[in-house]
Design an enzyme around this catalytic site. Structure first.
Site, PDB file in Angstrom:
ATOM      1  N   ASP A  20     201.793  92.106 107.979  1.00 10.99           N
ATOM      2  CA  ASP A  20     202.374  90.714 107.511  1.00 10.99           C
ATOM      3  C   ASP A  20     203.496  91.274 106.622  1.00 10.99           C
ATOM      4  O   ASP A  20     203.377  92.373 105.812  1.00 10.99           O
ATOM      5  CB  ASP A  20     201.142  90.186 106.762  1.00 10.99           C
ATOM      6  CG  ASP A  20     201.755  88.828 106.321  1.00 10.99           C
ATOM      7  OD1 ASP A  20     202.230  88.151 107.136  1.00 10.99           O
ATOM      8  OD2 ASP A  20     201.791  88.444 105.059  1.00 10.99           O
ATOM      9  N   ASP A  22     205.268  89.041 103.781  1.00  8.24           N
ATOM     10  CA  ASP A  22     205.291  88.651 102.515  1.00  8.24           C
ATOM     11  C   ASP A  22     203.965  89.081 101.891  1.00  8.24           C
ATOM     12  O   ASP A  22     203.026  88.597 102.393  1.00  8.24           O
ATOM     13  CB  ASP A  22     205.573  87.067 102.403  1.00  8.24           C
ATOM     14  CG  ASP A  22     206.629  86.738 103.007  1.00  8.24           C
ATOM     15  OD1 ASP A  22     207.934  86.988 102.473  1.00  8.24           O
ATOM     16  OD2 ASP A  22     206.913  86.135 104.182  1.00  8.24           O
ATOM     17  N   GLY A  70     199.990  82.486 103.839  1.00  7.18           N
ATOM     18  CA  GLY A  70     199.630  82.997 105.471  1.00  7.18           C
ATOM     19  C   GLY A  70     199.926  81.704 106.558  1.00  7.18           C
ATOM     20  O   GLY A  70     199.810  82.395 107.530  1.00  7.18           O
ATOM     21  N   ARG A  73     204.437  77.109 108.248  1.00  8.41           N
ATOM     22  CA  ARG A  73     205.138  76.468 106.955  1.00  8.41           C
ATOM     23  C   ARG A  73     204.445  74.931 106.941  1.00  8.41           C
ATOM     24  O   ARG A  73     204.254  74.361 106.212  1.00  8.41           O
ATOM     25  CB  ARG A  73     206.673  76.400 106.847  1.00  8.41           C
ATOM     26  CG  ARG A  73     207.271  76.077 107.976  1.00  8.41           C
ATOM     27  CD  ARG A  73     208.736  76.002 107.936  1.00  8.41           C
ATOM     28  NE  ARG A  73     209.613  75.273 108.802  1.00  8.41           N
ATOM     29  CZ  ARG A  73     210.781  74.827 108.709  1.00  8.41           C
ATOM     30  NH1 ARG A  73     211.388  75.270 107.384  1.00  8.41           N
ATOM     31  NH2 ARG A  73     211.233  74.069 109.389  1.00  8.41           N
ATOM     32  N   SER A 148     206.874  83.106 108.130  1.00  5.78           N
ATOM     33  CA  SER A 148     207.910  82.442 107.552  1.00  5.78           C
ATOM     34  C   SER A 148     208.981  82.347 108.630  1.00  5.78           C
ATOM     35  O   SER A 148     209.321  83.657 109.398  1.00  5.78           O
ATOM     36  CB  SER A 148     208.339  83.134 106.283  1.00  5.78           C
ATOM     37  OG  SER A 148     209.834  82.733 106.006  1.00  5.78           O
ATOM     38  N   ASP A 206     197.422  90.169 103.628  1.00  7.17           N
ATOM     39  CA  ASP A 206     197.110  89.970 102.379  1.00  7.17           C
ATOM     40  C   ASP A 206     196.580  88.644 101.909  1.00  7.17           C
ATOM     41  O   ASP A 206     196.278  88.147 101.084  1.00  7.17           O
ATOM     42  CB  ASP A 206     198.296  90.142 101.318  1.00  7.17           C
ATOM     43  CG  ASP A 206     199.333  89.072 101.208  1.00  7.17           C
ATOM     44  OD1 ASP A 206     199.783  88.933 102.585  1.00  7.17           O
ATOM     45  OD2 ASP A 206     199.788  88.617 100.421  1.00  7.17           O
TER      46      ASP A 206
END
Length: 264
Positions: A20, A22, A70, A73, A148, A206
C-alpha cells in the site's frame, strides 16, 4: 523497534511484494486525513447553517481510521457522511465546489490534498525505501497499490516511482470498475500485472480494510504495519500473518528464483 528478532520475508516462499502507498511507502496518511477534514468540515458547517443542526466535525484520527482509511474515496466519504445522517447526490464530473454533490466533495478533497503535496512535498519512510531496494536487489517483483487517485503524483514527489515495477491506483480502479477494499480486487490486479499469483505474493498494509483484503485475496503473507501501536489485535483478527511497527522490523532472506516480466 530493534529489540526483538525481525520478522522474516522469505523470497523462497514469495516472488513479489505488493505495498500500500499511503502510510506504508509514504507518510501521507496524515495529509489525506487533513484534506478530508477540511473538505468534510466545510460541508458540515454549511449543512449546519442551512438546517440549524450543529453536527460534530470530522476527527482526523478516529473518524479517518473508522470510515476512510484504505477505502476507495467515494466509499469512505459515504461511510463518514452516513455517520452524520447525510446523503449526497452522486453528481458528476465538472460539479462546482459548492454544488453539494458527492463528486464535488471528492474533487474538493483531492484539490486540498494536492495543494499540500505541492506546498510541502512528500516524506517517505526510510525503512520502506531500504526494504524496496533490498527486494529489488534480490530479484523480487514490487507493486505499489493505492485507493487514491493521487498515487502517481505522490510517488513521483517522493522520488520512489522508479523503485516499483507496477502501480495500481484509484484511477485504475475507476477505469476497470474494481470494487474497493476490503474486496481484494485492487491487490489482485497488482499481482496480475506483476505476473505472480497472489499465493506467491506478500502484501504490506497499514489499514484494517487492506489487511482484510489481503486475507480474502489469498496472499501468501499479509504484513500489517501498525505505526501507532493501536491496531495490532484488530489486524491479526482481520487476517494479518504478522504485525510490525515499522518495516525496519522485517528482514528479507533468500532470492527470487526465475524472473517474470510485469504485465502492462
Amino acid at each position: 523497534m530493534g529489540s526483538s528478532p525481525p520478522e522474516v520475508l522469505d523470497l523462497g516462499v514469495v516472488d513479489a511484494v505488493v505495498l500500500d502507498t499511503d502510510g506504508v511507502i509514504t507518510d501521507t496518511s496524515r495529509t489525506h486525513a487533513a484534506a478530508w477534514k477540511r473538505a468534510f468540515d466545510e460541508l458540515l458547517r454549511e449543512r449546519g447553517r442551512r438546517t440549524g443542526v450543529v453536527l460534530p466535525p470530522f476527527d482526523a484520527v478516529d473518524d479517518y481510521l473508522r470510515y476512510v482509511d484504505g477505502r476507495a474515496r467515494a466509499d469512505g466519504a459515504r461511510a463518514f457522511l452516513d455517520s452524520r445522517g447525510i446523503t449526497l447526490d452522486a453528481g458528476g464530473a465538472g460539479d462546482e465546489q459548492g454544488d453539494g454533490t458527492l463528486e464535488a466533495l471528492l474533487d474538493r478533497k483531492t484539490r486540498y490534498f494536492l495543494d499540500e503535496v505541492r506546498k510541502h512535498g512528500v516524506r517517505v519512510f526510510a525503512s520502506t525505501v531500504t526494504l524496496l531496494r533490498e527486494l529489488r536487489r534480490r530479484g523480487a517483483g514490487i507493486a505499489a497499490a493505492s485507493a487514491s487517485r493521487s498515487c502517481g503524483p505522490v510517488l513521483e514527489a517522493a522520488g520512489v516511482a522508479g523503485d516499483v515495477d507496477v502501480r495500481v491506483d484509484g484511477l485504475d480502479a475507476a477505469r476497470l470498475g474494481l470494487p474497493g477494499k476490503p474486496d481484494p480486487a485492487l491487490f489482485l490486479e497488482a499481482a496480475r500485472r506483476l505476473g505472480v499469483p497472489p499465493g506467491r505474493c506478500a502484501l504490506v498494509e497499514d489499514a484494517l480494510v487492506g489487511v482484510e483484503a489481503g486475507r480474502r485475496g489469498g496472499f501468501a503473507t499479509v504484513v500489517g504495519v501498525d505505526r501507532q501501536a493501536r491496531l495490532r489485535g484488530a489486524m491479526l483478527e482481520r487476517g494479518a500473518h504478522v504485525v510490525v511497527r515499522d518495516l525496519a522490523d522485517v528482514a528479507v532472506v533468500g532470492r527470487r528464483s526465475g524472473t517474470r516480466d510485469p504485465v502492462v
